[in-house]
Design a protein around this motif. Structure first.
Motif, mmCIF file in Angstrom:
data_model
loop_
_atom_site.group_PDB
_atom_site.id
_atom_site.type_symbol
_atom_site.label_atom_id
_atom_site.label_comp_id
_atom_site.label_asym_id
_atom_site.label_seq_id
_atom_site.Cartn_x
_atom_site.Cartn_y
_atom_site.Cartn_z
ATOM 1 N N ALA A 17 -10.276 57.597 6.507
ATOM 2 C CA ALA A 17 -9.670 58.246 7.670
ATOM 3 C C ALA A 17 -9.522 57.295 8.841
ATOM 4 C CB ALA A 17 -10.497 59.463 8.069
ATOM 5 N N ALA A 18 -10.527 56.443 9.060
ATOM 6 C CA ALA A 18 -10.492 55.523 10.206
ATOM 7 C C ALA A 18 -11.377 54.309 9.927
ATOM 8 C CB ALA A 18 -10.946 56.233 11.473
ATOM 9 N N PRO A 19 -11.058 53.518 8.905
ATOM 10 C CA PRO A 19 -11.908 52.367 8.571
ATOM 11 C C PRO A 19 -11.903 51.325 9.688
ATOM 12 C CG PRO A 19 -9.851 52.271 7.348
ATOM 13 C CD PRO A 19 -9.882 53.612 8.032
ATOM 14 N N GLU A 20 -13.007 50.609 9.814
ATOM 15 C CA GLU A 20 -13.092 49.552 10.808
ATOM 16 C C GLU A 20 -12.312 48.330 10.325
ATOM 17 O OE1 GLU A 20 -16.871 48.546 12.348
ATOM 18 O OE2 GLU A 20 -17.572 50.621 12.466
ATOM 19 N N ILE A 21 -11.520 47.766 11.212
ATOM 20 C CA ILE A 21 -10.728 46.593 10.858
ATOM 21 C C ILE A 21 -11.647 45.459 10.416
ATOM 22 C CG2 ILE A 21 -9.193 44.806 11.772
ATOM 23 C CD1 ILE A 21 -7.953 46.966 13.560
ATOM 24 N N GLY A 22 -12.771 45.287 11.083
ATOM 25 C CA GLY A 22 -13.707 44.232 10.717
ATOM 26 C C GLY A 22 -14.207 44.359 9.295
ATOM 27 N N GLY A 46 -6.694 43.313 20.429
ATOM 28 C CA GLY A 46 -7.212 42.912 21.731
ATOM 29 C C GLY A 46 -8.722 42.794 21.759
ATOM 30 N N ASP A 47 -9.370 42.812 20.602
ATOM 31 C CA ASP A 47 -10.830 42.789 20.509
ATOM 32 C C ASP A 47 -11.306 41.412 20.048
ATOM 33 O OD1 ASP A 47 -13.502 43.185 20.100
ATOM 34 O OD2 ASP A 47 -13.284 44.930 18.782
ATOM 35 N N PRO A 48 -11.762 40.554 20.956
ATOM 36 C CA PRO A 48 -12.176 39.196 20.576
ATOM 37 C C PRO A 48 -13.383 39.158 19.657
ATOM 38 C CG PRO A 48 -12.757 39.643 22.862
ATOM 39 C CD PRO A 48 -11.912 40.785 22.409
ATOM 40 N N ARG A 49 -14.117 40.260 19.533
ATOM 41 C CA ARG A 49 -15.258 40.283 18.620
ATOM 42 C C ARG A 49 -14.825 40.097 17.166
ATOM 43 N NH1 ARG A 49 -17.805 45.912 20.297
ATOM 44 N NH2 ARG A 49 -15.556 46.370 20.205
ATOM 45 N N LEU A 50 -13.556 40.369 16.879
ATOM 46 C CA LEU A 50 -13.059 40.227 15.504
ATOM 47 C C LEU A 50 -12.802 38.768 15.128
ATOM 48 C CD1 LEU A 50 -10.621 43.276 15.330
ATOM 49 C CD2 LEU A 50 -12.843 43.043 14.198
ATOM 50 N N ILE A 51 -12.839 37.864 16.092
ATOM 51 C CA ILE A 51 -12.601 36.446 15.781
ATOM 52 C C ILE A 51 -13.620 35.949 14.760
ATOM 53 C CG2 ILE A 51 -12.651 34.102 16.734
ATOM 54 C CD1 ILE A 51 -11.438 35.202 19.298
ATOM 55 N N ALA A 52 -14.869 36.361 14.892
ATOM 56 C CA ALA A 52 -15.909 35.918 13.962
ATOM 57 C C ALA A 52 -15.616 36.382 12.537
ATOM 58 C CB ALA A 52 -17.267 36.450 14.422
ATOM 59 N N ARG A 53 -14.993 37.558 12.390
ATOM 60 C CA ARG A 53 -14.627 38.055 11.047
ATOM 61 C C ARG A 53 -13.384 37.331 10.526
ATOM 62 N NH1 ARG A 53 -16.751 43.003 9.221
ATOM 63 N NH2 ARG A 53 -18.774 43.327 10.217
ATOM 64 N N LEU A 54 -12.549 36.857 11.407
ATOM 65 C CA LEU A 54 -11.308 36.187 11.009
ATOM 66 C C LEU A 54 -11.525 34.726 10.612
ATOM 67 C CD1 LEU A 54 -9.089 37.672 13.838
ATOM 68 C CD2 LEU A 54 -8.585 37.935 11.401
ATOM 69 N N ILE A 109 -6.270 34.916 15.369
ATOM 70 C CA ILE A 109 -7.226 34.219 16.235
ATOM 71 C C ILE A 109 -6.520 33.702 17.482
ATOM 72 C CG2 ILE A 109 -8.674 32.162 16.416
ATOM 73 C CD1 ILE A 109 -9.482 32.648 13.475
ATOM 74 N N ASP A 110 -5.321 33.163 17.290
ATOM 75 C CA ASP A 110 -4.553 32.676 18.440
ATOM 76 C C ASP A 110 -4.266 33.802 19.423
ATOM 77 O OD1 ASP A 110 -4.519 30.112 17.460
ATOM 78 O OD2 ASP A 110 -2.513 30.253 16.587
ATOM 79 N N ARG A 111 -3.984 34.987 18.894
ATOM 80 C CA ARG A 111 -3.697 36.143 19.750
ATOM 81 C C ARG A 111 -4.934 36.587 20.513
ATOM 82 N NH1 ARG A 111 1.033 39.579 20.255
ATOM 83 N NH2 ARG A 111 -0.136 41.363 19.477
ATOM 84 N N LEU A 112 -6.099 36.490 19.875
ATOM 85 C CA LEU A 112 -7.317 37.013 20.470
ATOM 86 C C LEU A 112 -8.054 36.006 21.352
ATOM 87 C CD1 LEU A 112 -8.780 38.955 17.401
ATOM 88 C CD2 LEU A 112 -7.638 39.923 19.391
ATOM 89 N N THR A 113 -7.760 34.729 21.173
ATOM 90 C CA THR A 113 -8.497 33.702 21.908
ATOM 91 C C THR A 113 -8.372 33.848 23.421
ATOM 92 O OG1 THR A 113 -8.378 32.155 20.067
ATOM 93 C CG2 THR A 113 -8.789 31.232 22.242
ATOM 94 N N PRO A 114 -7.189 34.099 23.965
ATOM 95 C CA PRO A 114 -7.123 34.287 25.431
ATOM 96 C C PRO A 114 -8.004 35.429 25.907
ATOM 97 C CG PRO A 114 -4.942 33.938 24.536
ATOM 98 C CD PRO A 114 -5.854 34.105 23.372
ATOM 99 N N ALA A 115 -8.090 36.486 25.101
ATOM 100 C CA ALA A 115 -8.942 37.624 25.469
ATOM 101 C C ALA A 115 -10.415 37.207 25.475
ATOM 102 C CB ALA A 115 -8.719 38.785 24.519
ATOM 103 N N ALA A 116 -10.786 36.292 24.540
ATOM 104 C CA ALA A 116 -12.164 35.822 24.474
ATOM 105 C C ALA A 116 -12.497 34.993 25.703
ATOM 106 C CB ALA A 116 -12.378 35.019 23.210
#
Length: 354
Positions: A276-281, A320-328, A347-354
């Motif tokens: 129904a709503a799996p976590e992307i990570g 927009g969640d930089p916490r996912l960088i570690a999973r990527l 990662i490139d998309r999320l890095t500025p947010a980090a």
């Protein structure tokens, strides 16, 4: 009059519809084999425009796809059946939940190929017992244009999003077909009830409709996340949002869905809680064994681990969640270069947010 005598007094067509309902079909209508005379021409125009993308199987056997008689010259009637999967929740509810993945409603329960085909075969056996004749059953795995035939039988009409719309069941019907040598009494076609409404066209995040009633699969999120094997075009990735398998947007906004009742849905299609709503990570961390375990018995299994992780990487990049960088980061050296590229993009998309 005894009940059995009353039943026998019904026509074969009426008894067929009663049996279809008993087997879990929400709709059953009959069309002559030539009920969709424009289907072949429209299919050829669609193919010539390249709107099928990588789906080369749409080109293969196009003549048979365009006409039931080309596939099986003996066919005289087409029995079109619809099985409801009307959801009991809002399919768009997760649109703005960045860390969760969206899976199309139809794929959250059991694989419709298995469920519908089992019921079709049972109905076919019943029909042969009533009146012996040759027949063939089809569920989305043969060159059959179910939607034009369904309109010709009166199940509904092809809406501006190109999918079938029913006045009783909205946009939530799985279709199956039985071709038979029997000359059954047809029900008559359904007319178009879309009117001036353009809700489905306006809702598409990737502008996949070059004109009403025509979908360009190359821009369709369902095609990009399911059928397309290579890298997803960069200019379409943002529009995919957090969708990792299919897209319900054009269906979900259809006003005719107000008549669809989730109670009419076949229980086999009730969504599994974990889908129904799996976590992307969690999806990013899948290996082949994990993918097979989670999606066993689901239509999602057909895309395999690599495509699912590719889709999850795109969803991560849109989160927009930089916490996912570690999973990527582990995916940058994935054996599949398509997955690795998607991870790098995310990662490139999320890095500025980090």
């Amino acid at each position: 009059m005894p009940v059995e005598t009353e039943t026998l007094a019904l026509s074969l067509e009426e008894r067929l519809k009663q049996e279809a309902a008993r087997l879990g079909f929400a709709a059953c209508r009959i069309a002559p084999a030539d009920a969709a005379p424009l289907a072949a021409t429209r299919l050829r125009q669609w193919l010539d425009a390249g709107h099928h993308g990588d789906m080369l199987w749409m080109e293969d056997r196009a003549d048979q796809r365009g006409s039931p008689q080309e596939l099986w010259p003996a066919v005289r009637s087409v029995i079109m059946l619809g099985m409801s999967y009307a959801p009991g929740h809002d399919p768009l509810a997760l649109a703005d939940v960045g860390d969760r993945a969206r899976i199309s409603v139809y794929a959250q329960g059991k694989d419709y190929h298995d469920v519908v085909k089992k019921a079709l075969k049972a109905l076919a056996r019943w029909l042969v017992d009533q009146q012996p004749a040759s027949l063939k059953v089809f569920v989305d795995t043969a060159p059959v244009m179910e939607k034009p035939l369904a309109q010709g039988a009166g199940l509904g009409w092809q809406g501006k999003h190109s999918n079938l719309v029913s006045r009783d069941h909205g946009s939530w019907l799985f279709l199956g077909a039985i071709y038979t040598e029997l000359a059954l009494v047809p029900d008559g076609p359904e007319r178009d009830h879309c009117g001036s409404c353009s809700a489905c066209l306006d809702a598409c995040p990737t502008d996949a409709f070059p004109s009403p009633y025509v979908v360009d699969a190359r821009r369709c999120i369902s095609y990009l996340t399911i059928e397309h094997k290579g890298p997803i075009p960069h200019d379409l990735r943002a529009g995919i949002g957090n969708r990792v398998y299919g897209c319900d947007d054009c269906l979900a906004v259809c006003p005719w869905n107000k008549f669809a009742q989730s109670a009419a849905a076949n229980r086999a299609f009730v969504g599994r809680a974990e889908l129904a709503a799996p976590e992307i990570g969690d999806l990013l961390a899948l290996d082949d064994a994990g993918f097979r375990e989670i999606f066993s018995g689901s239509p999602i299994k057909r895309i395999g681990r690599n495509r699912m992780v590719r889709n999850a990487a795109v969803a991560a990049g849109n989160s927009g969640d930089p916490r996912l960088i570690a999973r990527l980061q582990p995916l940058l050296v994935d054996e599949d270069p398509v997955v690795a590229e998607a991870a790098g993009w995310a990662i490139d998309r999320l890095t500025p947010a980090a």
